[in-house]
Design a protein around this motif. Sequence first.
Motif: not given
Length: 189
Positions: A168-178
């Motif tokens: 999800q973090a990769m797909d949404l280009r955000t951090s795992r924390l988010q």
Amino acid sequence: MKKALLVSCSEQNAASLSELLESEGYSQVCVSDNAEESRRIAAENEFDLICINAPLAEENGIELSKHFAKTTRSSVVIIVPQKNADFVNDALTKHGVLVIAKPIKKHLFHHYLQFTECFRMRMLRVVEENKKLKHMVEDMKVINRAKFLLISCLNMSEEQAHRYLEKQAMDLRTSRLQIAKQVIKTYEN
């Protein structure tokens, strides 16, 4: 711009030490003539160096040195009469206070101040690294909480929950924390 707090009950010694500190690059030298006032000043300001010219009128300076070493990130130096130097050194070394014997030789004082500055820089790096590690631990707690929710609410395995957060973090280009925060928001309500 280096700042120093100088504690000395002798005006003459305070003037000499202020001049010496200024020659060493301390552009701001705040002078206090007693322990109580110096504690208040140090609580309200951050100094690179706190220099105590002992003894003070109301105390010998040892407790004040310990206080500053414990409550500030400043380098702490105490200047004591030669006859007391060994005793004071034994009492304060374990607290991280540098003891300098009187009379002060200018070239040695320069080296002492360089040493305290090196030690302070190392300490500040350790403090900064500690902050980063604490932040990382807090982030991991949030991520692990999200994994637990995915495992318990969606019957995922730990590997699946881990992979889900990463993907999800990769797909949404955000951090795992988010992503973890979103999972917690979704499944804890």
